[in-house]
Motif scaffolding. Structure first.
Motif, PDB file in Angstrom:
ATOM      1  N   VAL A 237       1.930   1.819  13.881  1.00  0.00           N
ATOM      2  CA  VAL A 237       1.531   1.290  12.560  1.00  0.00           C
ATOM      3  C   VAL A 237       1.496  -0.240  12.651  1.00  0.00           C
ATOM      4  O   VAL A 237       2.459  -0.849  13.121  1.00  0.00           O
ATOM      5  N   ASP A 238       0.390  -0.812  12.227  1.00  0.00           N
ATOM      6  CA  ASP A 238       0.349  -2.269  12.068  1.00  0.00           C
ATOM      7  C   ASP A 238       0.968  -2.575  10.711  1.00  0.00           C
ATOM      8  O   ASP A 238       0.358  -2.300   9.667  1.00  0.00           O
ATOM      9  N   MET A 239       2.157  -3.134  10.727  1.00  0.00           N
ATOM     10  CA  MET A 239       2.907  -3.283   9.476  1.00  0.00           C
ATOM     11  C   MET A 239       2.347  -4.382   8.568  1.00  0.00           C
ATOM     12  O   MET A 239       2.795  -4.550   7.437  1.00  0.00           O
ATOM     13  N   THR A 240       1.318  -5.078   9.055  1.00  0.00           N
ATOM     14  CA  THR A 240       0.630  -6.047   8.205  1.00  0.00           C
ATOM     15  C   THR A 240       0.094  -5.349   6.947  1.00  0.00           C
ATOM     16  O   THR A 240       0.007  -5.944   5.880  1.00  0.00           O
ATOM     17  N   HIS A 241      -0.274  -4.064   7.103  1.00  0.00           N
ATOM     18  CA  HIS A 241      -0.880  -3.338   5.980  1.00  0.00           C
ATOM     19  C   HIS A 241       0.032  -2.248   5.439  1.00  0.00           C
ATOM     20  O   HIS A 241      -0.417  -1.367   4.705  1.00  0.00           O
ATOM     21  N   PHE A 242       1.289  -2.272   5.800  1.00  0.00           N
ATOM     22  CA  PHE A 242       2.218  -1.194   5.441  1.00  0.00           C
ATOM     23  C   PHE A 242       2.481  -1.212   3.937  1.00  0.00           C
ATOM     24  O   PHE A 242       2.718  -2.274   3.346  1.00  0.00           O
ATOM     25  N   ASP A 243       2.411  -0.046   3.318  1.00  0.00           N
ATOM     26  CA  ASP A 243       2.597   0.010   1.861  1.00  0.00           C
ATOM     27  C   ASP A 243       3.163   1.375   1.479  1.00  0.00           C
ATOM     28  O   ASP A 243       2.420   2.333   1.309  1.00  0.00           O
ATOM     29  N   GLU A 244       4.488   1.469   1.363  1.00  0.00           N
ATOM     30  CA  GLU A 244       5.125   2.749   1.028  1.00  0.00           C
ATOM     31  C   GLU A 244       6.194   2.500  -0.038  1.00  0.00           C
ATOM     32  O   GLU A 244       7.389   2.555   0.250  1.00  0.00           O
TER      33      GLU A 244
END
Ligand SMILES: C[S@@+](CC[C@H](N)C(=O)[O-])C[C@H]1O[C@@H](n2cnc3c(N)ncnc32)[C@H](O)[C@@H]1O
Length: 361
Positions: A237-244
């Motif tokens: 996962v590229d955490m730049t876009h992580f949304d949870e």
């Protein structure tokens, strides 16, 4: 093109100049020894010699499954560096126990040979980094051979080995919550060894590890399979876009924020991912944002060098801020506050003098 150096005919303080020239000679000598120690670590030579009686180069090479001619030259470098003892009468070599204590896995003083690998990697990356100096561009994680393996060895000592004794106790009541079963995320998990250890220790909890690099995640999955844990999962996962939003009770990051594309944005996203009573435990480099405060910081030159060759260029390579390894605990604390964390505690742990630990709610 290189400019010609501008120098006075002779330095105003010749004694000072001579002393400094000696120091530079030492730097050259010891830099080479660091690479020899890295080779000794990677080939298993140091481990093969630890705790063993004096032996000839052929026996040492055979015990490590290596070519004698190379091993003999390596031994000579370590003898002249004062690391290995040599007995000319019998042509035998010995690694004293007092030296092995900080040079092999399980050594009483940790394994400092692990860190010499960074020096070797810096040399390997030199041409690429010179190019970056000229263009201002960055690099990609995949360009650094052996990086995730090396990081896993590093955090094996500073994180995994200390989880139960010093790290979990930073959050009162956390062990009990992990025992009863909570949702945990490790951001930038690398090869995942911390999560696998937690998964084994707390079977009622569920653990997720995200990392940008597919090779690190593949190694993490393999480690989980070897350990036989079914409550740990790893994803690329590229955490730049992580949304949870509101998904986790505990988020951890071990040395994984300062070299991100946007550390402030990641910290904001982590806060959003926490449940109302959730906690974020973040380990990162504990230097100051101000160079003048780091003059006595442990191994500061080494850390700035890693920053120059790895942490800054990988962040720039993601189009990021390039804050560098020594982004500073002040910067980290400000970003935690700006992300909306209200209760931020900063800890220093005696086993880990280069890092700072933040517990934020
Ligand atoms: C210095 S390593 C630390 C790895 C691991 N936490 C450890 O302690 O061994 C930083 C990690 O952050 C990961 N990383 C960097 N940028 C990332 C991003 N945008 N998304 C997810 N992971 C990222 C890297 O791949 C790397 O594994």
């Amino acid at each position: 093109m290189n400019q010609p150096a501008v120098l006075p005919k002779s330095p105003a303080q010749p004694g000072r100049a001579e002393a400094f020239a000696e120091r530079v000679s030492d730097i050259v000598n010891l830099g080479a020894v660091a690479v020899m120690l890295s080779i000794g670590h990677r080939t298993g030579l140091l481990a093969a010699m630890a705790g063993r009686p004096a032996a000839g180069s052929a026996a040492i090479a055979a015990s490590a499954g290596l070519a004698e001619r190379y091993v003999r030259e390596w031994l000579a470098a370590l003898v002249t560096a004062g690391i290995v003892e040599y007995e000319p009468g019998t042509a035998t070599y010995r690694l004293p126990d007092e030296h092995a204590a900080c040079l092999v896995p399980g050594g009483a003083l940790g394994n400092l040979a692990v860190y010499t690998q960074h020096v070797a990697l810096m040399g390997q990356m030199q041409e690429r980094i010179i190019e970056c100096f000229r263009t201002g561009a960055g690099t990609r994680y995949e360009e650094y051979p052996h990086f995730h393996h090396m990081m896993a060895e590093d955090s094996g000592q500073t994180v995994v080995a200390q989880l139960r004794e010093t790290i979990l106790p930073l959050v009162p009541g956390l062990e009990a919550r992990l025992e009863s079963g909570i949702e945990v995320l490790d951001a930038g998990c690398g090869r995942g060894e911390a999560l696998v250890a937690l998964g084994q220790a707390f079977p009622e909890s569920r653990f997720t590890g995200y990392d940008l690099c597919a090779d690190a995640v593949a190694a993490a999955r393999a480690a989980a399979a070897r350990a036989g844990v079914d409550n740990v999962r790893f994803e690329v996962v590229d955490m730049t876009h992580f949304d949870e939003p509101g998904r986790y009770d505990l988020v951890t990051s071990f040395d994984a924020v300062h070299d991100q594309q946007a550390p402030d944005e990641l910290i904001r996203r982590i806060r959003r991912a926490l449940r109302p009573d959730g906690v974020y435990v973040m380990q990162d480099i504990g230097g100051s944002a101000a160079l003048e405060n780091n003059l006595d910081f442990p191994m500061a030159a080494f850390l700035y060098a890693i920053s120059c060759v790895h942490c800054t260029p990988v962040s720039l390579g993601q189009g990021g801020a390039g804050l560098g390894t020594m982004w500073g605990w002040e910067t980290a604390e400000r970003m935690l506050r700006d992300a909306g964390f209200r209760d931020i505690q900063r800890h220093l742990l005696p086993h880990d003098p280069q890092n700072v630990w933040f517990v934020s709610r």
